[in-house]
Design an enzyme around this catalytic site. Structure first.
Site, PDB file in Angstrom:
ATOM      1  N   GLU A 214       0.844  -1.186   0.000  1.00  0.00           N
ATOM      2  CA  GLU A 214       0.000   0.000   0.000  1.00  0.00           C
ATOM      3  C   GLU A 214       0.884   1.242   0.000  1.00  0.00           C
ATOM      4  OE1 GLU A 214      -3.302   0.258   2.631  1.00  0.00           O
ATOM      5  OE2 GLU A 214      -3.641  -1.893   2.604  1.00  0.00           O
TER       6      GLU A 214
ATOM      7  N   ARG B 173      13.902  -1.114   9.925  1.00  0.00           N
ATOM      8  CA  ARG B 173      13.580   0.096  10.679  1.00  0.00           C
ATOM      9  C   ARG B 173      12.705  -0.263  11.868  1.00  0.00           C
ATOM     10  NH1 ARG B 173      12.696   5.638   7.841  1.00  0.00           N
ATOM     11  NH2 ARG B 173      12.784   6.037  10.071  1.00  0.00           N
TER      12      ARG B 173
ATOM     13  N   CYS C 262      -1.986  -7.129   5.986  1.00  0.00           N
ATOM     14  CA  CYS C 262      -1.401  -8.380   5.496  1.00  0.00           C
ATOM     15  C   CYS C 262      -0.585  -9.148   6.537  1.00  0.00           C
ATOM     16  CB  CYS C 262      -0.518  -8.103   4.273  1.00  0.00           C
ATOM     17  SG  CYS C 262      -1.448  -7.461   2.856  1.00  0.00           S
TER      18      CYS C 262
END
Length: 448
Positions: A155, A251, A260
């Site tokens: 996304e 990160r 998901c």
């Protein structure tokens, strides 16, 4: 490389379905997207895209203009002349953690009798291993083929991911059907992984769950960095130079989420359990992710002394920047935990404006931090780096800025006279001594 256009139906016009349909139309195929939401179909026919996704509105508009893209709510009409039918349906997490295939089952039962001879049915949704074989049995037609073609779309960059894929996975025992599906993507000149359907289905779960494990690992490393005085940015930079590890997904943050990774991790764990296979590593990653969200709130409590009646300005609600999706959002999870601990939360997100239970959502970052005892940055929107932190210091009651994404400039926070805290990062020189977070009593005195 030219390819013959194929008549394609895409069932489902959500993130995956709409992106798939619009991108296939841009490659020259004739695409009809189907959705049960009649209001959504009406908007899409006018070129109105509700999903916040770069380049997608432009692709939809172009497809409508050149006649390669259409939308309908009638699945029977859409598939009657289709050569390829993509199933882009929701497979949410069920109560027991498994993937809920009820939408897939319902659609397959409805469209089965209407599919033309020789049509290829493509599972694009993330589905458990064995679903392609299950769909084939449900269709109960020897003149149809079923192919697994999992999506790998992120996304916020779904269009770019579709048009510039790392690989295209096509799984089927039917060589002709697999070739026809692979040919749809031929203009992209991407590597094609041809395999059986079960392996293709497993590839998607294996990839997503590996990323979940990697994120949980780096969050644990960040916690160790805090204990030992190391800097997680330096550590991950050093790790990322190793080609066996790579720089991606290193990160630290408030935990991983989204639509998901949580559901796919849960589904693979349930599959492993059903098969009698222990997958302790993945279970530990899931458990650690839950703990990570709790740790953010615990650290806020430790810094402030108490969260009871504390005012928290929350910057970010979407599960990541570049989207308005709240599904599995770590930011929303933090907000809920803060409210449960007695805090008052006022939130701002540039892409989210809906009302949320027990959380005030405002339309301006400065309004969110007004009279706040602490600011929690939970989504890494670029505009948050450009905020006027001197002005924010004047608006706040307290002094703490907890940067759960390590997204802000600690020096700018320090210069404003505020106290910056991050995840796995060393505090900048001078920050602790200049202004430490005010206590609950000090906050009450200043606002009296």
């Amino acid at each position: 490389m030219d390819v013959s256009p194929q008549r394609t139906a895409v069932i489902g016009a959500g993130y995956v379905g709409l992106t798939t349909g619009a991108c296939l139309a841009s490659l020259g195929h004739h695409v009809v997207c189907v959705d049960v939401d009649e209001a959504k179909i009406a908007r899409l026919r006018q070129g109105r895209v509700d999903i916040l996704e770069p380049d997608l509105p432009e692709l939809v508009a172009a497809g409508l203009t050149d006649g390669h893209l259409d939308f309908t709510g009638d699945v029977t009409t859409a598939v009657r002349a289709a050569e390829v039918v993509f199933l882009c349906l929701p497979t949410p997490m069920a109560a027991d953690g498994r993937a809920d295939l009820s939408a897939v089952e319902s659609v397959v039962a409805e469209l089965g009798p209407s599919l033309p001879t020789g049509c290829v049915v493509v599972n694009k949704s993330t589905v458990p291993v064995g679903t392609a074989a299950w769909v084939r049995r449900m269709l109960d037609r020897d003149d149809l083929a079923v192919v697994s073609n999992p999506e790998f779309l992120r996304e916020g960059s779904a269009v770019q991911d579709f048009l510039n894929p790392d690989r295209i996975v096509v799984g089927s025992d039917d060589e002709d059907a697999a070739r026809r599906v692979a040919d749809l993507y031929r203009p992209l000149r991407a590597p094609v992984v041809r395999t059986d359907a079960a392996s293709a289905e497993m590839i998607k779960y294996a990839a997503n769950c590996f990323l979940a494990v990697k994120l949980s690992y780096v969050n644990a490393i960040a916690e160790l960095c805090e204990v030992f005085g190391a800097d997680v940015d330096a550590v991950t930079t050093g790790m990322g130079h190793d080609p066996r590890i790579g720089r991606a997904f290193l990160r630290p943050g408030p935990g991983w989420g989204g639509p998901c990774l949580p559901k796919d991790s849960s589904a693979l764990l349930r599959m492993a359990d059903t098969a009698g296979v222990r997958f302790d590593l993945l279970q530990a990653a899931v458990d650690d992710n839950t703990r990570q969200g709790e740790r953010v709130v615990r650290r806020l409590a430790e810094e402030l002394g108490s969260l009871h009646r504390a005012r928290i300005g929350l910057l970010g609600l979407a599960f990541k920047a570049g989207t308005n999706d709240l599904r599995g959002s770590p930011a929303l999870r933090s907000a809920e935990l803060l409210v449960a601990a007695g805090a008052e939360v006022t939130a701002y997100d540039p892409a989210v404006s809906l009302d949320l239970h027990h959380i005030a959502v405002v339309d301006d970052a400065y309004q969110a931090v007004k009279e706040a005892d602490a600011v929690l940055l939970a989504t890494e929107w670029p505009e948050f780096r450009a905020l006027d932190w001197t002005a924010i210091a004047e608006l706040m009651n307290g002094t703490l800025v907890f940067d759960a994404r390590n997204h802000l400039d600690p020096a700018a926070i320090d210069e404003a006279g505020l106290t910056w805290r991050g995840i796995g990062r060393m505090v900048t020189a001078g920050s602790p001594d200049r202004r430490t977070p005010s206590t609950k009593g000090e906050r009450s005195e200043r606002t009296a």
